[in-house]
Structure formats: C-alpha cells, structure tokens
Scaffold this active site. Structure first.
Site, PDB file in Angstrom:
ATOM      1  CG  HIS A  82     -70.207  20.863  14.376  1.00 34.02           C
ATOM      2  ND1 HIS A  82     -70.395  20.926  15.733  1.00 34.02           N
ATOM      3  CD2 HIS A  82     -70.679  19.652  13.986  1.00 34.02           C
ATOM      4  CE1 HIS A  82     -70.959  19.802  16.138  1.00 34.02           C
ATOM      5  NE2 HIS A  82     -71.138  19.012  15.097  1.00 34.02           N
ATOM      6  CB  SER A  83     -67.890  17.885  11.629  1.00 37.32           C
ATOM      7  OG  SER A  83     -67.587  16.596  11.158  1.00 37.32           O
ATOM      8  CG  MET A  84     -64.779  19.973   6.431  1.00 38.83           C
ATOM      9  SD  MET A  84     -65.617  20.047   4.817  1.00 38.83           S
ATOM     10  CE  MET A  84     -66.746  21.445   5.081  1.00 38.83           C
TER      11      MET A  84
END
Length: 479
Positions: A82-84
């Site tokens: 998720h994200s990074m």
C-alpha cells in the site's frame, strides 16, 4: 476461465505478504487479516523502526525484504503493498525474478503512483517539521494528532522522515514487464492518487491488469478493510458481480504485443505507431456483437448479464473498450494518443469541434494542440454514446482543465439528466498509449477496469474508429 485477470500459475495463493505505507506497520493489515481469514493467510512483514521493531533504525533494503519472502516461495503466494509498500513489493517481485525464484500469483497494489512516475508528495521530505506534517495531514490523510500531540509526533516523525526519504530517493530502472497479474486499488476520495494515476501500473505486466475503486481515502486498507477483502477474495475466486449503483465497469481488449524483432532496428528507421483512429464518427452501424468481447483466442467474454445494465462499446483499430453500469446513460470512447498522422482540427466534422473549441486549440502551444483536440473529440464521442448528443454539440469552456470535465444540458427532457461529467483515462496498451473518455450523468463514479489480451471479436473492423451504445444482453435489441 472465470472473468478475473488471467492467473500466472494454476493454484491460487495460500499467503499474501503485505508491506505497509510510509509511517505504517504490520498492524495496518489487522482488519484485512480478519476479513480474509477464510480465504487466504494475510502475513504482514514487520519492517524495522516501527511497532515491534521500534528500537531499530527505520532502514530497510529490497534485498533483505526479498530474503524473507524468498523462504516462502515454494508455495503459491501473492504480494500486497500500500502506497510506499506498493513500490516495495514491485521491486521485490523483480528481485525474485532476478534470483530465478517462483513469481507471485498476484501483485496487489493500493494507493500508489506507478513506479515509473515520481511521487508528488515526496518533495515534502525536505520541509521543516511543521510544514512536512501539515502536508501529510492535509494531502494524504495522515493522523491529525501529529500536529498537536507531542508524544505521537516524537514517535512517528523520525519514521515518516526515513520512509519519505526512501520514496524521494527511489529511482525506477527499466526492465521487462512482470509476467504477473497486477490488480490495483484506489480510494474514491484519495486526493493524491487517482484512478487515472493507478492505470499506469498496467504497463508493468504482461499477464493481465485490473483496477478497482473503493469508497474511502488514501488509507482504505486500514479504514475499510472489509471492502478491500471482498474485492481480493472475488479476484482470487475469479468471481465477477454486477456493477454496484455508483460503479462503472470497463473492459479493455487489446491484441497481443508484437513479437520483438530478430535484430535491433535502426532508431532512425523505427516503425511509426499504428495508424491513427481520430476519424470522422461513422455513426452507430457496424457494431460488434452486443455485449461480447474476445478475451482469449478460444473464449468469448460476455459483459455482466445484469437486467438493468447497459453497455457502451467502442474501438480504435483493434483496441476495444466496453462499459457497463446500472445506469444506462454511460458512454465511452477511445483513441490512440499518438497516431502516425494526427489529423488537424479542420479535418474533423463540425459536430465534433465547435468554433470556440477550434480557437482554443489553435491558441494553445503547438505541442499541446493534438492532446487538447484528442481529449475534446473523445469527450464528445463519449457523451454522444451515452445519449447526450445535445450536450456533445456544446463547447467545453476550458480545454486545458485537467478534468473531470463538467457539461450541462440546459434543456433536459423528462428522462435526460442535466449534469454530466467526462473522465479522461490514459491507458497503456500493446498498441501504444491510448486515451479513453467515460461520460456519466452523475457527480461521483467508482471506476473498475479489466485488461485482457486476445483476438478481435467476430465481425470487427480493425480499421474503423467506432463508438456505439449497446445493450449488455446480446439477446436484446437497441433501446
């Protein structure tokens, strides 16, 4: 085959290894563990500098994370980031490939710009503390307590600084796309990563791509885990359901990628992209079989047979795009973004470009004219396919607006909506970059997309650029 994205291996994964967003830890996946307990084992990885490893420096490497996952690649598995974490799992998948280890059955990515794109929020890594935290809270939905709670700030600020420094310093190195299906998730209210941004992940796989939009913001993995779990479970099982009331389902069918040449061609003699598709609208004839698209050479995919559903089908050469939704007033259009001989505005029919729009295009910088023209024409064709022909004839006031574009019918009929919006979607395809437009008669819409590779539908005309509105049920006539 079910209507999910094509699996990379015959067995469904037994474990999903999860990597967190910046500043997050394994606990971000507690809800997903609970919701998916009956389907698959969710195993969050514990990175240094957070939660149970809070005493360690917040430094990690792709190599060390890969070492940990490599031990479990003997059984089918998937990766979620998720994200990074999405960039981390992408690089882990590539490192596993370099080591000759089994690939994941799925690569799930949530709320993340594709790896070849810079992360706009990464520039905040060098800001002073107050400004840095303000940007994270305002733009990414970080915990507001970071602004006013000294203990929380003291605990998380070093970790956030370290993670955003990693994001800022990340450099994408071109390699062949992964032979792993990628499913991307985005939050409807995520102000940093839109559905259009997430579509860029499609260029990093040759094994199938899907996009799903959830209710919620950037941290939907933590805030609405049940919704995410439902989508992952459906993908693992190959299930396809009818669109929800605020959802538009898109299906892109593309031909196989051209085989690589036997020898490296001279760049000065490189072949031009396939001939353009920005032609005069031929009308509503010569449509493909209603509600059908070819997915694999020996298989026909039918759009979801929802009795209240409706499909808009269009094609640009041998790229086919279909939409289905609960509300029948949805239209789509598609064209290659860089045809070999882009037409000038004067070559288009008056019904597609108004004098005011022509003037805006001619006043724009030369390098922007074709793009503005393409977006305008695709928007009008999508509106026309949705039945909003009067709206399509009106001029858009600002062609440079990044969108979504808003349009209004000042004289709506009893069954005609007065407000429309058009979304522009950049689509990486085997034929090059394409631009799709989706016209809907409501203010918010959740987009889902599946990309399949195979032959042309029977009766298709690869040389035409065609848009039509068609019922989802192939047994029905035009409405």
């Amino acid at each position: 085959m079910p209507q999910g994205i094509h699996p990379a291996r015959p067995e469904r994964p037994r474990t999903i290894f999860c990597l967190p967003y910046a500043g997050g830890g394994a606990s971000a996946y507690t809800g997903l563990q609970r919701e998916l307990a009956a389907d698959v084992t969710v195993t969050p990885l514990h990175l240094p500098g957070r939660e149970s490893r809070i005493t360690e420096p917040p430094v990690f490497t792709i190599g060390r994370i890969t070492d940990e996952i490599a031990l479990a690649t003997g059984e089918p598995y998937a990766l979620y980031g998720h994200s990074m974490g999405a960039r981390i799992v992408f690089e882990v998948a590539r490192e596993l490939r370099r080591r000759g280890l089994p690939a994941p059955a799925r690569l799930y990515v949530g709320g993340a710009h594709p790896p070849h794109r810079r992360v706009p929020l990464a520039v905040t890594a060098d800001l002073p503390d107050d400004a840095f935290i303000d940007q994270l809270v305002r733009r990414a939905g970080a915990h507001p307590g970071l602004k006013h709670e000294p203990e929380l700030r003291e605990l998380l600020l070093p970790l956030l600084r370290a993670d955003f420094t990693w994001i800022k310093n990340y450099r994408y190195a071109p390699e062949p796309p992964l032979d792993v299906p990628i499913m991307a998730f985005t939050g409807l209210d995520d102000g940093e990563v839109s559905a259009a941004d997430m579509l860029g992940w499609a260029r990093h796989t040759t094994a199938g791509f899907g996009l799903r939009t959830l209710h919620g913001g950037h941290f939907f993995v933590k805030d609405t885990p049940a919704d995410l779990a439902r989508l992952i479970a459906a993908d693992l099982a190959g299930r396809a359901a009818a669109p929800e009331p605020d959802e538009v389902r898109l299906l892109l069918r593309q031909p196989p990628a051209p085989a690589p040449p036997a020898r490296t061609p001279d760049p000065s003699r490189a072949a031009a992209p396939p001939a353009g598709t920005l032609r005069r609208h031929p009308g509503q004839d010569a449509a493909p079989p209603a509600g059908t698209l070819r997915r694999y050479p020996d298989e026909v995919v039918r759009l979801p047979p929802d009795p209240d559903g409706w499909a808009s089908v269009c094609h640009a050469g041998d790229l086919w795009l279909a939409a289905t939704a609960r509300d029948p007033r949805v239209g789509v259009a598609i064209a290659l973004a860089a045809p070999s001989k882009p037409p000038r505005a004067a070559e288009l029919s008056p019904a597609e470009l108004s004098p005011a729009e022509r003037e805006q295009i001619e006043d724009a910088a030369e390098e922007d004219r074709h793009w503005l023209e393409l977006r305008t024409v695709m928007s009008k064709r999508a509106l026309a396919a949705a039945g909003a022909r009067d709206v399509a004839r009106a001029a858009f006031p600002d062609l440079a607006d990044p969108g979504p574009w808003r349009a209004r019918d000042d004289r709506p009929g009893p069954h005609t909506p007065s407000r429309w919006q058009v979304l522009h979607l950049p689509l990486p395809t085997t034929r090059g970059e394409a631009l799709a437009a989706v016209a809907v008669p409501y203010d918010t819409v959740r987009l889902s997309l599946d990309v399949h590779t195979g032959d042309l539908p029977a009766g298709a005309h690869p040389g035409d650029a065609h848009t039509s509105g068609m019922p989802a049920d192939p047994t029905e006539g035009p409405r």
